[in-house]
Write a protein that holds these residues in place. Structure first.
Motif, PDB file in Angstrom:
ATOM      1  N   LEU A  96       0.834  -1.196   0.000  1.00 28.21           N
ATOM      2  CA  LEU A  96       0.000   0.000   0.000  1.00 28.21           C
ATOM      3  C   LEU A  96       0.871   1.249   0.000  1.00 28.21           C
ATOM      4  N   GLN A  97       0.565   2.167  -0.894  1.00 27.67           N
ATOM      5  CA  GLN A  97       1.254   3.458  -0.957  1.00 27.67           C
ATOM      6  C   GLN A  97       0.271   4.561  -0.593  1.00 27.67           C
ATOM      7  N   ASP A  98       0.536   5.237   0.497  1.00 29.36           N
ATOM      8  CA  ASP A  98      -0.359   6.294   0.960  1.00 29.36           C
ATOM      9  C   ASP A  98      -0.061   7.575   0.185  1.00 29.36           C
ATOM     10  N   ASP A  99      -0.881   7.825  -0.823  1.00 26.43           N
ATOM     11  CA  ASP A  99      -0.725   9.045  -1.627  1.00 26.43           C
ATOM     12  C   ASP A  99      -1.792  10.071  -1.296  1.00 26.43           C
ATOM     13  N   SER A 100      -2.355   9.978  -0.084  1.00 28.92           N
ATOM     14  CA  SER A 100      -3.432  10.894   0.295  1.00 28.92           C
ATOM     15  C   SER A 100      -2.953  12.338   0.307  1.00 28.92           C
ATOM     16  N   ALA A 101      -1.669  12.554   0.694  1.00 25.97           N
ATOM     17  CA  ALA A 101      -1.152  13.924   0.708  1.00 25.97           C
ATOM     18  C   ALA A 101      -1.150  14.507  -0.696  1.00 25.97           C
ATOM     19  N   THR A 102      -0.781  13.685  -1.687  1.00 31.57           N
ATOM     20  CA  THR A 102      -0.805  14.154  -3.073  1.00 31.57           C
ATOM     21  C   THR A 102      -2.223  14.477  -3.506  1.00 31.57           C
ATOM     22  N   ALA A 103      -3.176  13.649  -3.101  1.00 35.64           N
ATOM     23  CA  ALA A 103      -4.573  13.874  -3.472  1.00 35.64           C
ATOM     24  C   ALA A 103      -5.110  15.157  -2.851  1.00 35.64           C
ATOM     25  N   ILE A 104      -4.783  15.423  -1.593  1.00 31.14           N
ATOM     26  CA  ILE A 104      -5.290  16.620  -0.940  1.00 31.14           C
ATOM     27  C   ILE A 104      -4.651  17.869  -1.530  1.00 31.14           C
ATOM     28  N   ARG A 105      -3.400  17.766  -1.975  1.00 30.99           N
ATOM     29  CA  ARG A 105      -2.772  18.918  -2.630  1.00 30.99           C
ATOM     30  C   ARG A 105      -3.451  19.219  -3.958  1.00 30.99           C
ATOM     31  N   SER A 106      -3.815  18.186  -4.675  1.00 27.48           N
ATOM     32  CA  SER A 106      -4.554  18.400  -5.932  1.00 27.48           C
ATOM     33  C   SER A 106      -5.905  19.037  -5.644  1.00 27.48           C
ATOM     34  N   TRP A 107      -6.525  18.622  -4.545  1.00 23.45           N
ATOM     35  CA  TRP A 107      -7.804  19.218  -4.162  1.00 23.45           C
ATOM     36  C   TRP A 107      -7.637  20.696  -3.833  1.00 23.45           C
ATOM     37  N   ILE A 108      -6.573  21.043  -3.119  1.00 23.56           N
ATOM     38  CA  ILE A 108      -6.328  22.451  -2.774  1.00 23.56           C
ATOM     39  C   ILE A 108      -6.174  23.293  -4.040  1.00 23.56           C
ATOM     40  N   ASP A 109      -5.381  22.791  -4.980  1.00 20.26           N
ATOM     41  CA  ASP A 109      -5.200  23.530  -6.237  1.00 20.26           C
ATOM     42  C   ASP A 109      -6.517  23.679  -6.987  1.00 20.26           C
ATOM     43  N   HIS A 110      -7.315  22.629  -6.964  1.00 20.24           N
ATOM     44  CA  HIS A 110      -8.573  22.645  -7.721  1.00 20.24           C
ATOM     45  C   HIS A 110      -9.586  23.622  -7.120  1.00 20.24           C
ATOM     46  N   ILE A 111      -9.773  23.593  -5.807  1.00 21.67           N
ATOM     47  CA  ILE A 111     -10.836  24.401  -5.202  1.00 21.67           C
ATOM     48  C   ILE A 111     -10.453  25.876  -5.070  1.00 21.67           C
ATOM     49  N   THR A 112      -9.168  26.190  -5.105  1.00 19.16           N
ATOM     50  CA  THR A 112      -8.781  27.608  -5.036  1.00 19.16           C
ATOM     51  C   THR A 112      -8.610  28.227  -6.422  1.00 19.16           C
ATOM     52  N   ARG A 113      -8.639  27.402  -7.461  1.00 23.09           N
ATOM     53  CA  ARG A 113      -8.416  27.886  -8.820  1.00 23.09           C
ATOM     54  C   ARG A 113      -9.511  28.855  -9.271  1.00 23.09           C
ATOM     55  N   ASP A 114     -10.738  28.647  -8.787  1.00 21.28           N
ATOM     56  CA  ASP A 114     -11.855  29.471  -9.233  1.00 21.28           C
ATOM     57  C   ASP A 114     -12.001  30.776  -8.454  1.00 21.28           C
ATOM     58  N   LEU A 115     -11.218  30.949  -7.393  1.00 26.54           N
ATOM     59  CA  LEU A 115     -11.286  32.191  -6.629  1.00 26.54           C
ATOM     60  C   LEU A 115     -10.571  33.317  -7.364  1.00 26.54           C
ATOM     61  N   ALA A 116     -10.931  34.551  -7.032  1.00 26.06           N
ATOM     62  CA  ALA A 116     -10.238  35.710  -7.592  1.00 26.06           C
ATOM     63  C   ALA A 116      -8.768  35.661  -7.186  1.00 26.06           C
ATOM     64  N   PRO A 117      -7.864  36.174  -8.044  1.00 24.18           N
ATOM     65  CA  PRO A 117      -6.426  36.060  -7.749  1.00 24.18           C
ATOM     66  C   PRO A 117      -6.017  36.593  -6.380  1.00 24.18           C
ATOM     67  N   GLY A 118      -6.599  37.708  -5.950  1.00 23.17           N
ATOM     68  CA  GLY A 118      -6.240  38.282  -4.659  1.00 23.17           C
ATOM     69  C   GLY A 118      -6.701  37.454  -3.474  1.00 23.17           C
ATOM     70  N   PHE A 119      -7.576  36.477  -3.712  1.00 18.67           N
ATOM     71  CA  PHE A 119      -8.062  35.591  -2.651  1.00 18.67           C
ATOM     72  C   PHE A 119      -7.525  34.165  -2.830  1.00 18.67           C
ATOM     73  N   ALA A 120      -7.267  33.774  -4.073  1.00 20.66           N
ATOM     74  CA  ALA A 120      -6.809  32.408  -4.342  1.00 20.66           C
ATOM     75  C   ALA A 120      -5.437  32.146  -3.736  1.00 20.66           C
ATOM     76  N   GLY A 121      -4.507  33.099  -3.917  1.00 26.05           N
ATOM     77  CA  GLY A 121      -3.153  32.913  -3.395  1.00 26.05           C
ATOM     78  C   GLY A 121      -3.110  32.745  -1.885  1.00 26.05           C
ATOM     79  N   PRO A 122      -3.692  33.689  -1.120  1.00 24.83           N
ATOM     80  CA  PRO A 122      -3.698  33.523   0.335  1.00 24.83           C
ATOM     81  C   PRO A 122      -4.416  32.253   0.794  1.00 24.83           C
ATOM     82  N   ALA A 123      -5.545  31.913   0.141  1.00 24.58           N
ATOM     83  CA  ALA A 123      -6.293  30.719   0.544  1.00 24.58           C
ATOM     84  C   ALA A 123      -5.483  29.455   0.273  1.00 24.58           C
ATOM     85  N   ARG A 124      -4.804  29.407  -0.868  1.00 28.78           N
ATOM     86  CA  ARG A 124      -3.994  28.227  -1.196  1.00 28.78           C
ATOM     87  C   ARG A 124      -2.831  28.091  -0.218  1.00 28.78           C
ATOM     88  N   HIS A 125      -2.183  29.201   0.097  1.00 31.38           N
ATOM     89  CA  HIS A 125      -1.068  29.176   1.052  1.00 31.38           C
ATOM     90  C   HIS A 125      -1.549  28.753   2.438  1.00 31.38           C
TER      91      HIS A 125
END
Length: 367
Positions: free
Chosen positions: A77-106
């Motif tokens: 078993l390879q636990d790649d959950s961290a990779t999956a959650i990082r992809s989720w972070i990129d996906h859900i912050t992508r639709d925010l306005a730039p001035g909000f997406a950067g701080p939220a992603r960080h």
């Protein structure tokens, strides 16, 4: 299982042995074997299976925890959950306005990884925090270009329609976001400074008649009878009840250890636990789970019942374990009168009140 794949044959053999030791039903074992075939049949020998694949590829009847357990035991078993959650972070912050997406992603990334200023949070915490903060970020992005332009009045207006736990959770998420942004210079000032989580609706109030009737519906189930008894007699929190182990219960001496504190076990809790243990032994005689309370899912492993398992059932009846616990504390305070607070440890003489486990009304003191 006949297969030319030696890894699959070895995994199937281990699944059969584990199933016999853990008391898996024949259908559970068959479904786990199906899942092993799905993820191992065409995989090169020795190549681990990503956890994300275990969660998505096998058919819906396969028990993911049991399949994960077999693969983990064999080092496959390879636990790649961290990779999956990082992809989720990129996906859900992508639709925010730039001035909000950067701080939220960080913010979410630091919550996930932690740093020298904060401990790492679970993926579940990230989901909850962002689901609470996202509507506000989208709303503020209509009028502002950056998170630093959000003021205290903006936050007050956004929180105004919210009540109870919804308001409390929103405040916690926003405080976390702006504290992070302020410490890292992403905003000029923290507009949530001094913002209190406590809402007026969370004040201690007696349980209503409808809530008491809802509790009476719960206690027809042996497991819920234990939960209600410990919350009502010992003012136990949900987490302490969920993690209560069999070794923490001393029925002979009427003692129980909750959250590391040894307490007296009241008459109601004593009867409820005895009844539950009879039911547990008759239903899952071979379960390896060391926790007192188990469910059909956790009986196959060693984990406690989940918070979601408790919350969903309580939501169906319109009450919470916390409400039962608060009512116990409030009633003791009103009965004992003024004086130094005493720990709630399952009183030897319960104050006269309505007993939801017996379904009848007793004299209640004036509140």
């Amino acid at each position: 299982m006949s297969s030319e794949n030696p890894v699959l044959r070895s995994a199937a053999h281990h699944a059969h042995e584990l199933g016999q030791a853990r008391g898996w039903s024949p259908s559970t074992t068959r479904c786990v074997l199906d899942g092993l075939t799905t993820v191992l049949q065409d995989r090169p020998a020795g190549e681990p299976v990503p956890l994300s694949e275990v969660r998505t590829r096998p058919h819906r009847h396969v028990s993911r925890p049991r399949l994960t357990e077999v693969l983990a035991d064999l080092g496959l078993l390879q636990d790649d959950s961290a990779t999956a959650i990082r992809s989720w972070i990129d996906h859900i912050t992508r639709d925010l306005a730039p001035g909000f997406a950067g701080p939220a992603r960080h913010w979410l990334t630091v919550l996930l990884d932690g740093d020298n200023r904060a401990q790492a949070r679970s993926p579940g915490s990230l989901y909850v925090y962002f689901s609470c903060a996202r509507p506000f970020l989208e709303q503020w992005a209509i009028r502002h270009d950056h998170l630093r332009e959000v003021t205290r009045s903006d936050i007050t207006a956004a929180l105004e329609p919210l009540r109870g736990s919804q308001r409390s959770n929103a405040i916690k998420a926003l405080r976390s976001l702006f504290r992070f942004a302020n410490k890292r210079g992403l905003v000029f000032a923290n507009p949530t400074t001094g913002l209190k989580v406590r809402d007026t609706e969370s004040d201690l109030l007696p349980m209503t008649f409808d809530e008491i009737r809802a509790v009476e519906e719960l206690v027809t189930d042996p497991a819920w009878r234990v939960i209600v008894a410990l919350a009502a007699e010992n003012a136990a929190r949900t987490g302490a009840i969920r993690h209560l182990a069999l070794d923490d219960v001393d029925l002979a001496n009427r003692r129980i250890t909750l959250a590391g504190r040894r307490q007296r076990l009241g008459d109601i809790g004593h009867r409820a636990i005895r009844r539950w243990l009879d039911h547990r032994h008759a239903t899952w005689p071979h379960t390896p789970n060391p926790h007192l309370l188990i469910s059909p899912k956790t009986a196959l492993g060693t984990t406690p019942i989940s918070q979601i398992f408790v919350n969903l059932r309580m939501q169906q009846v319109g009450c919470t374990v916390q409400r039962i616990r608060q009512d116990r504390i409030l009633h003791e305070a009103l009965t004992a009168g003024p004086g130094p607070p005493a720990p709630v440890t399952g009183l030897r003489h319960l104050p006269p009140r309505r007993d939801p486990l017996r379904g009848r009304r007793r004299a209640s003191p004036q509140r």
